[in-house]
Scaffold this motif. Structure first.
Motif, short mmCIF file in Angstrom:
data_model
loop_
_atom_site.label_atom_id
_atom_site.label_comp_id
_atom_site.label_asym_id
_atom_site.label_seq_id
_atom_site.Cartn_x
_atom_site.Cartn_y
_atom_site.Cartn_z
N GLU A 151 0.85 -1.19 0.00
CA GLU A 151 0.00 0.00 0.00
C GLU A 151 0.89 1.24 0.00
N PHE A 152 0.50 2.25 -0.80
CA PHE A 152 1.27 3.49 -0.91
C PHE A 152 0.29 4.65 -0.64
N THR A 153 0.63 5.45 0.37
CA THR A 153 -0.32 6.46 0.85
C THR A 153 -0.01 7.88 0.39
N SER A 154 0.88 8.03 -0.57
CA SER A 154 1.19 9.39 -1.06
C SER A 154 1.54 9.33 -2.55
N GLU A 155 1.53 10.49 -3.17
CA GLU A 155 1.95 10.55 -4.57
C GLU A 155 3.47 10.44 -4.66
N GLN A 156 3.95 9.80 -5.75
CA GLN A 156 5.39 9.66 -5.98
C GLN A 156 5.64 9.65 -7.48
N SER A 157 6.91 9.89 -7.84
CA SER A 157 7.29 9.68 -9.23
C SER A 157 7.36 8.18 -9.49
N SER A 158 7.24 7.79 -10.74
CA SER A 158 7.33 6.37 -11.07
C SER A 158 8.68 5.80 -10.63
N TYR A 159 9.73 6.62 -10.74
CA TYR A 159 11.06 6.18 -10.34
C TYR A 159 11.10 5.87 -8.84
N ASP A 160 10.60 6.81 -7.99
CA ASP A 160 10.62 6.60 -6.54
C ASP A 160 9.68 5.46 -6.12
N ARG A 161 8.55 5.32 -6.82
CA ARG A 161 7.61 4.25 -6.48
C ARG A 161 8.25 2.87 -6.69
N MET A 162 9.01 2.72 -7.80
CA MET A 162 9.63 1.42 -8.06
C MET A 162 10.77 1.14 -7.08
N LEU A 163 11.47 2.21 -6.62
CA LEU A 163 12.47 2.00 -5.58
C LEU A 163 11.82 1.49 -4.29
N GLU A 164 10.66 2.06 -3.96
CA GLU A 164 9.97 1.62 -2.74
C GLU A 164 9.47 0.19 -2.89
N VAL A 165 8.96 -0.15 -4.08
CA VAL A 165 8.54 -1.53 -4.33
C VAL A 165 9.72 -2.47 -4.17
#
Length: 786
Positions: A151-165
């Motif tokens: 679950e992701f509770t904030s907006e992010q760039s696609s780059y940062d989202r994939m780092l978090e994944v």
């Protein structure tokens, strides 16, 4: 230095230019290729240097409309594709600084919103959700079957989202590309359990390493973690580890019933209760509270355990200044380091690689177990702070610029005021000068009028004096009784008792005595008109001249006089078997011109037009003529004739060409040959081509319109540009083209060290076509008429 070429293209992959770490139109220097285990991308920064005249080309290549690409192959043979994200142009220093990244704007500028998975999904499924239209695809994937419910509770760039994944899956990412020519055909995001490998490479101080700086930090050290995960559907609180049963096989880590994971070994070193009386305490932990995206206690435990193992000891990083970075070394690799001076022998992970190709000694490595993070501020706050900092910087710059402009305006006002004062003073000075000039002019005009009047009076007096002068021509001295002043006695030449001639003379009566005088020629002329002067010698300031009894003049110069005699000759004469009327002829004769071998010159108009005949003192003579008649068909005819009548040279120019008689042989040049001769030496084409099979060069003049053919001019070609050295010449005779049109011609080229290269071209009357094998360090620069 490792020679590296960096290719710059626009966003349609059209080549814009090449920057090289060696010489060339654009020089790459100070570049840093940065890799880090904490970032999935490779970053490139650097400076492009250029000559002042290449500023516009450099801006077009690096800046363009924004977002230009850089393509290059590193020292490992791996292709890199970078998007230029920031540039700074220094037109004074002739350089452009840039920052580029291989993730590009497609991932970093694409924003994805909040998201909660309703089921366990694989990494590839998350990638499809957040990067579906980015142009990227999954490459290597070492966890194809692993799943997580995230679950992701904030907006992010696609780059940062994939780092978090990736962090939630416990994996690392890196980017690669497939490049064909100058076009990127595929972009891959690669997923691996662990970056790098144990290379067995040993880096030694003094050989591979120039400096080692160590840094130790306990800022993030802790010996226990209280972990929280995601909040399950329908629940009001996130999951934790309370009540979860787990036993560490090594006995080092223990999970309490309170849900806190503790390190039973590290506590003995880092407890605040440690003392000489209690050297191995087992309580009073340094505890951290951490939140993860885990949705089960099992995955939550593994995340907490991985963090506790990483942060249960001080972080030690070694910043290593390299003599050179081994090409096979990459981020995540494990290397050995030896420094005998510090008694340092360690095995560490390469956390960061900052590689400089233009100056390898500027490269650095960061080694350690994990990267020390000095700033734990969130990425969003960092970005906001950076934006504020940029805004302040821009405001400061604007204020500084405004202050500078204001200062310049004040200076300009002062200068303008001073200039106005100076101009007013100059105006007053000019007015005074003008008044003085007017006065001077009036005085000069008055003086001029006075002088003119005086000159007129003098001329009148001189005229009257001349008119009233008395001239007496006598061999004997005249009677001076009552003789008026300025009377002139002209004494003819006489012969003395010895038979010598006494020159004629003139004397003027002063009123008391006779004085030798010079008499104006006009006055003498008035007294000799209609009379013959024979055997007289006249004295003058520059010598004497005389006329003998035969009329010969010696010692004089005659200018401005014309002596003409004319005769009419209506006879006919034969020239080369053709009868032509002489027409009107006239002859002008100058005799006995002193100081010249020429005794007689004649000019006449006869059958061939104007003619000049020259006779020399030795009796020889020659005649030259020019006319518009003569041989049949000749428009212009020129000739020369010796004294014996022989024609020694002739030229005929007609509609058919030019004919020349030389040494009794006729040589004829046709009109085409005359045109071809005028074309010789002309540059018919210029450029810089290999050329290849698709290249067709058309010189401005066909080879058959050249006197002999074409000359192909080759020169050296390096660093993407034609060079003004290693010139070679290939001669193409037009006879070859007429016999073998379109057949291949081999051109052998050499340089100063006699290294041989070759070109192969196909030549017709109008075209030159290349060959695809013409790929070497030479290009065709010019085609010249030969």
């Amino acid at each position: 230095m490792y020679k590296m070429d960096f290719y710059f293209t626009d966003r349609q992959y059209n080549m814009l230019g090449i920057a090289s770490t060696e010489r060339g139109q654009f020089r790459m220097a100070g570049e840093i290729e940065a890799q880090s285990t904490t970032a999935s991308t490779v970053a490139l920064t650097g400076n492009i240097y250029f000559a002042k005249g290449d500023l516009d080309d450099a801006i077009a290549m690096v800046v363009g409309d924004g977002g230009n690409y850089i393509l290059y192959q590193d020292d490992r043979g791996i292709g890199h594709f970078m998007t230029i994200q920031n540039t700074q142009v220094d037109n004074t220093g002739c350089s452009i600084n840039f920052q580029a990244d291989d993730a590009g704007d497609d991932l970093k500028n694409e924003i994805v919103g909040e998201y909660a998975a309703n089921k366990a999904m694989t990494f590839a499924q998350y990638f499809s959700t957040f990067c579906a239209d980015s142009g990227w695809e999954i490459g290597l994937n070492e966890i194809p079957a692993n799943t997580r419910t995230l679950e992701f509770t904030s907006e992010q760039s696609s780059y940062d989202r994939m780092l978090e994944v990736a962090n939630d899956f416990g994996v690392s990412l890196y980017y690669t590309f497939t490049i064909e020519g100058m076009t990127v055909t595929n972009r891959y995001l690669n997923v691996v359990n662990e970056l790098g490998s144990t290379t067995g490479i040993t880096l030694r101080q003094g050989t591979d390493i120039s400096q080692i700086v160590s840094e130790t930090s306990t800022a993030n050290l802790h010996t226990s973690i209280k972990a929280y995960g995601a909040t399950p559907d329908g629940a009001s609180h996130p999951i934790n580890l309370a009540g979860y049963k787990w036993t560490d096989s090594t006995g080092q880590f223990a999970l309490g019933s309170d849900g806190v994971l503790r390190d039973t070994i590290a506590i003995r070193t880092w407890s605040r209760l440690r003392s000489n009386t209690n050297p191995t305490p087992e309580s009073s932990h340094l505890q951290m509270v951490k939140t993860y995206e885990s949705t089960t206690q099992a995955t939550l435990l593994q995340s907490a355990l991985a963090d506790l193992k990483q942060y249960n000891h001080p972080a030690v990083n070694y910043t290593v200044a390299m003599v050179r970075v081994p090409s096979e070394l990459s981020k995540g690799d494990v290397v050995n380091v030896e420094d005998e001076a510090q008694n340092l022998y360690l095995s560490a992970t390469v956390l960061e690689v900052d590689k400089c190709y233009s100056m390898p000694s500027s490269s650095t490595l960061t080694l350690g177990d994990f990267k020390i993070e000095h700033d734990q501020t969130s990425a969003q706050i960092k970005q906001a702070a950076k934006s504020a900092e940029d805004a302040v910087s821009k405001a400061t710059t604007a204020f500084s610029y405004a202050a500078t402009v204001d200062e310049k305006a004040d200076n300009a006002q002062t200068i303008a005021t001073d200039a106005a004062t100076t101009a007013e003073n100059a105006k007053d000075t000019a007015a005074a000068a003008q008044t003085m000039a007017n006065t001077a002019q009036t005085t000069a005009n008055t003086a001029q009028d006075t002088a003119t009047t005086a000159a007129q009076s003098a001329n009148t007096a001189q005229t009257l004096a001349k008119a009233n002068r008395t001239f007496i021509k006598s061999a004997d001295e005249p009677d001076t009784t009552d003789l008026p002043v300025n009377a002139v006695w002209l004494q003819p030449a006489t012969t003395d008792a010895d038979g010598n001639t006494v020159a004629a003379s003139a004397k003027t009566w002063s009123g008391a005595a006779w004085q030798d005088t010079h008499i104006e020629s006009s006055l003498i002329a008035q007294n000799i008109i209609g009379k013959n002067i024979t055997g007289l010698t006249f004295g003058n300031a520059n010598g004497t001249f005389s006329i003998d009894e035969n009329g010969n003049i010696a010692g004089g110069v005659i200018t401005g006089s014309t002596f003409n005699t004319a005769t009419t000759d209506n006879s006919y004469m034969t020239q080369q078997g053709k009868m032509t009327p002489n027409g009107l002829g006239f002859t002008t004769t100058y005799k006995n011109v002193t100081g010249s071998d020429v005794q007689l010159e004649e000019a006449s108009v006869d059958w061939a037009g104007p003619r000049l005949k020259t006779t020399y003192a030795d009796g020889t003579s020659e005649t030259a003529g020019l006319g518009t008649t003569g041989y049949a068909g000749a428009n212009v005819y020129a000739w020369s004739q010796a004294a014996n009548g022989d024609i020694t040279g002739e030229i005929y120019l007609s509609g058919n060409g030019l004919t020349i008689l030389h040494n009794s042989q006729f040589v004829t040049l046709t009109n085409d040959q005359l045109v071809q001769m005028s074309n010789s030496g002309k540059v018919l084409w210029s450029g810089a081509l290999y050329p290849n099979a698709s290249t067709v060069i058309q010189p401005s003049t066909p080879i058959n319109d050249c006197l002999n053919g074409w000359v192909l001019v080759w020169s050296g070609f390096t660093d993407g540009a034609a060079q003004d050295y290693n010139f070679n010449f290939t001669f193409i005779p037009k006879a070859y083209v007429n016999a073998f049109s379109g057949k291949g011609v081999s051109a052998v080229l050499t340089n100063q060290t006699a290294l041989i290269a070759s070109k192969y071209v196909y030549v017709t009357n109008t075209d030159i076509t290349g060959n695809d094998n013409n790929r070497n360090a030479y290009v065709l620069r010019q085609v010249i008429a030969w």
